[in-house]
Motif scaffolding. Structure first.
Motif, mmCIF file in Angstrom:
data_model
loop_
_atom_site.group_PDB
_atom_site.id
_atom_site.type_symbol
_atom_site.label_atom_id
_atom_site.label_comp_id
_atom_site.label_asym_id
_atom_site.label_seq_id
_atom_site.Cartn_x
_atom_site.Cartn_y
_atom_site.Cartn_z
ATOM 1 N N GLY A 116 0.825 -1.205 0.000
ATOM 2 C CA GLY A 116 0.000 0.000 0.000
ATOM 3 C C GLY A 116 0.858 1.253 0.000
ATOM 4 N N GLY A 117 0.400 2.281 0.702
ATOM 5 C CA GLY A 117 1.158 3.520 0.769
ATOM 6 C C GLY A 117 2.489 3.377 1.474
ATOM 7 N N TRP A 118 2.622 2.356 2.309
ATOM 8 C CA TRP A 118 3.878 2.142 3.029
ATOM 9 C C TRP A 118 5.015 1.752 2.097
ATOM 10 N N ALA A 119 4.729 1.451 0.851
ATOM 11 C CA ALA A 119 5.785 1.114 -0.105
ATOM 12 C C ALA A 119 6.731 2.292 -0.329
ATOM 13 N N ALA A 120 6.254 3.506 -0.024
ATOM 14 C CA ALA A 120 7.100 4.691 -0.185
ATOM 15 C C ALA A 120 8.021 4.915 1.017
ATOM 16 N N ALA A 121 7.769 4.233 2.136
ATOM 17 C CA ALA A 121 8.548 4.469 3.353
ATOM 18 C C ALA A 121 10.040 4.163 3.185
ATOM 19 N N PRO A 122 10.427 3.057 2.520
ATOM 20 C CA PRO A 122 11.866 2.815 2.345
ATOM 21 C C PRO A 122 12.567 3.911 1.555
ATOM 22 N N LEU A 123 11.861 4.547 0.644
ATOM 23 C CA LEU A 123 12.451 5.645 -0.125
ATOM 24 C C LEU A 123 12.732 6.835 0.784
ATOM 25 N N LEU A 124 11.784 7.114 1.676
ATOM 26 C CA LEU A 124 11.987 8.174 2.671
ATOM 27 C C LEU A 124 13.179 7.837 3.560
ATOM 28 N N GLY A 125 13.283 6.586 3.960
ATOM 29 C CA GLY A 125 14.388 6.163 4.810
ATOM 30 C C GLY A 125 15.728 6.283 4.114
ATOM 31 N N ALA A 126 15.769 5.949 2.824
ATOM 32 C CA ALA A 126 17.027 6.043 2.069
ATOM 33 C C ALA A 126 17.520 7.483 2.008
ATOM 34 N N VAL A 127 16.610 8.409 1.755
ATOM 35 C CA VAL A 127 16.989 9.829 1.699
ATOM 36 C C VAL A 127 17.444 10.314 3.071
ATOM 37 N N ALA A 128 16.773 9.855 4.130
ATOM 38 C CA ALA A 128 17.148 10.248 5.490
ATOM 39 C C ALA A 128 18.567 9.780 5.820
ATOM 40 N N VAL A 129 18.913 8.570 5.396
ATOM 41 C CA VAL A 129 20.261 8.052 5.658
ATOM 42 C C VAL A 129 21.307 8.877 4.930
ATOM 43 N N VAL A 130 21.052 9.173 3.667
ATOM 44 C CA VAL A 130 22.017 9.968 2.889
ATOM 45 C C VAL A 130 22.162 11.362 3.483
ATOM 46 N N ASP A 131 21.047 11.962 3.888
ATOM 47 C CA ASP A 131 21.118 13.285 4.510
ATOM 48 C C ASP A 131 21.922 13.242 5.809
ATOM 49 N N PHE A 132 21.737 12.186 6.580
ATOM 50 C CA PHE A 132 22.500 12.062 7.825
ATOM 51 C C PHE A 132 23.997 11.976 7.533
ATOM 52 N N LEU A 133 24.350 11.227 6.516
ATOM 53 C CA LEU A 133 25.764 11.108 6.153
ATOM 54 C C LEU A 133 26.310 12.431 5.622
ATOM 55 N N ARG A 134 25.466 13.163 4.867
ATOM 56 C CA ARG A 134 25.926 14.426 4.282
ATOM 57 C C ARG A 134 26.061 15.540 5.309
ATOM 58 N N TYR A 135 25.127 15.591 6.265
ATOM 59 C CA TYR A 135 25.059 16.732 7.168
ATOM 60 C C TYR A 135 25.351 16.379 8.620
ATOM 61 N N GLY A 136 25.545 15.104 8.916
ATOM 62 C CA GLY A 136 25.771 14.677 10.289
ATOM 63 C C GLY A 136 27.229 14.751 10.699
ATOM 64 N N ALA A 167 0.220 4.014 -5.488
ATOM 65 C CA ALA A 167 -0.608 3.417 -4.434
ATOM 66 C C ALA A 167 -1.993 4.042 -4.414
ATOM 67 N N TRP A 168 -2.070 5.331 -4.652
ATOM 68 C CA TRP A 168 -3.365 6.020 -4.735
ATOM 69 C C TRP A 168 -4.171 5.480 -5.910
ATOM 70 N N GLY A 169 -3.507 5.323 -7.060
ATOM 71 C CA GLY A 169 -4.191 4.788 -8.230
ATOM 72 C C GLY A 169 -4.664 3.359 -8.038
ATOM 73 N N GLU A 170 -3.941 2.612 -7.217
ATOM 74 C CA GLU A 170 -4.328 1.231 -6.902
ATOM 75 C C GLU A 170 -5.358 1.175 -5.767
ATOM 76 N N ARG A 171 -5.812 2.365 -5.327
ATOM 77 C CA ARG A 171 -6.797 2.491 -4.246
ATOM 78 C C ARG A 171 -6.308 1.883 -2.942
ATOM 79 N N ARG A 172 -5.012 2.090 -2.687
ATOM 80 C CA ARG A 172 -4.431 1.599 -1.442
ATOM 81 C C ARG A 172 -4.164 2.722 -0.449
ATOM 82 N N ILE A 173 -4.520 3.962 -0.828
ATOM 83 C CA ILE A 173 -4.435 5.093 0.095
ATOM 84 C C ILE A 173 -5.809 5.750 0.153
ATOM 85 N N GLY A 174 -6.406 5.750 1.331
ATOM 86 C CA GLY A 174 -7.705 6.394 1.532
ATOM 87 C C GLY A 174 -7.560 7.655 2.359
ATOM 88 N N ARG A 175 -8.650 8.110 2.934
ATOM 89 C CA ARG A 175 -8.631 9.358 3.696
ATOM 90 C C ARG A 175 -7.768 9.225 4.963
#
Length: 403
Positions: free
Chosen positions: A170-190, A218-226
């Motif tokens: 569902g919408g949680w499929a995007a969470a690893p992408l958020l995590g990947a960016v967070a790790v790179v940002d930590f390495l860049r600015y930490g 995920a929205w198009g697949e109707r896996r994200i609601g209100r």
């Protein structure tokens, strides 16, 4: 007014009943934010030789940064792109490869058109007395929004995998992408920033822009609601505030000349936080927006903007230059070629916006042929395509300062 009303009624009659007006409206809104942002937050200075150099009012007025939060709507654009792509992918008649080829051609032809035109126009402008520095400044502005097309092609190619991920998570499929960016940002600015190579920032490009696209799939697949939309809105807003107030991310969503850090090139975690909040708001407002766009007078401009989407993206900086380059021969024109370092400049630049829009409309009448041509490419010989490719590549080399 009668002609406009008749045109609106004609568009209304031709609109299929199943057309998702809200999604088209969101796409149009995100599209218009691109030229508006570039026209408002991009300026010039003149050197002693009368040549144009890029400048930004954000350098002098940091308080304008919140405007970039509103005008940076690429998150919405990728969200809607993912939504539309998954529906198109399911409707395809042929193979996935044929579907992808058609999408790439639709995106690539307008890019090829603007770069070829500029490759041919640059020598003529130079012979007419336009300084080389001005031409290089203009070339950078022209190619600046075109990076988006390359990234969009890559994320579009990943649509089948995004569909599988959305169906499983569902919408949680995007969470690893958020995590990947967070790790790179930590390495860049930490604490390890001094030991991290600069190229590591480039890792954020794909997950950074794929994040909102995956949400759209995920929205198009109707896996994200209100409920999921409220989570995106609240979570994105909280993360955005924390990154600004606690971790001291740059406030501007666009690059500021002279600043060491930028949020957008490549995207930082702040961009994803904004995209999450915007995506949640877009999903929540969908039904209300659909009701508003049921009115023919409001629906008609949305249709026109969507039909000219790539034309607007590719040519809006040319419209700005169509005013600024002649203005540079006059001297420092308020709100145009004068330095963007006073409140008066901002007020006058707003008055220039209708001029830029009119120039873009005039250019689009001729440039839209690149976007409207048949996808099969018939009528263009191999020789013409080769020459066009070489001209576009040459202009790109010039714009990037490699020649």
């Amino acid at each position: 007014m009668t002609l406009l009303s008749a045109a609106a009624d004609r568009i209304e009659r031709r609109t299929p009943a199943h057309r998702d007006r809200a999604v088209d409206g969101l796409r149009a809104l995100a599209l218009l934010a691109v030229p508006t942002g570039h026209w408002l937050l991009g300026g010039f200075t003149l050197d002693s030789d009368g040549a144009l150099h890029n400048a930004s009012p954000l350098s002098a007025f940091g308080g304008l940064a919140p405007a970039s939060w509103v005008l940076q709507m690429l998150g919405v654009f990728f969200l809607v792109g993912g939504y539309a792509s998954v529906l198109s992918y399911h409707r395809r008649q042929g193979s996935a490869a044929a579907w992808l080829k058609g999408r790439i051609v639709r995106l690539g032809r307008p890019v090829l058109g603007v770069t070829v035109v500029w490759a041919l126009a640059a020598p003529v402008l130079y012979a007419a007395g336009v300084p080389e520095v001005t031409l290089r400044t203009g070339a950078k502005l022209v190619v600046q929004p075109l990076w988006f097309v390359g990234v969009y092609v890559v994320v579009t190619a990943l649509t089948p995998y995004c569909v599988r991920a959305a169906r499983r998570l569902g919408g949680w499929a995007a969470a690893p992408l958020l995590g990947a960016v967070a790790v790179v940002d930590f390495l860049r600015y930490g604490p390890f920033a001094d030991a991290v190579p600069e190229w590591l920032a480039l890792v954020n490009i794909l997950p950074g822009w794929l994040f909102a696209y995956q949400l759209g799939v995920a929205w198009g697949e109707r896996r994200i609601g209100r409920r999921g939309a409220w989570l995106l809105l609240a979570g994105g807003a909280l993360l955005f505030a924390a990154l600004l107030l606690v971790f001291h991310y740059p406030a501007s969503m666009v690059g500021v000349p002279g600043e060491a850090r930028t949020n957008s090139h490549p995207p930082s975690l702040l961009v994803l936080a904004l995209a999450a909040a915007q995506s949640g708001a877009a999903i929540l407002l969908r039904d209300r927006l659909a009701r508003v766009l049921a009115r023919p007078a409001l629906w008609a401009p949305v249709v026109v903007i969507n039909l000219c989407a790539m034309t607007i993206l590719c040519w809006h900086q040319t419209a700005l230059l169509a005013a600024a380059v002649p203005g540079s021969f006059v001297g420092e024109v308020a709100g145009l070629t004068a330095a963007p370092d006073s409140p008066g400049w901002i007020a006058v630049r707003v008055l220039w916006l209708p001029v830029f829009a009119a120039l873009l409309a005039g250019i689009a009448r001729h440039a839209r042929r690149f976007e409207a041509a048949p996808v099969d490419g018939r009528g263009a010989s191999a020789l013409r395509r080769t020459v066009a490719g070489l001209l576009a590549a040459g202009f790109g080399v010039f714009a990037l300062g490699l020649a």
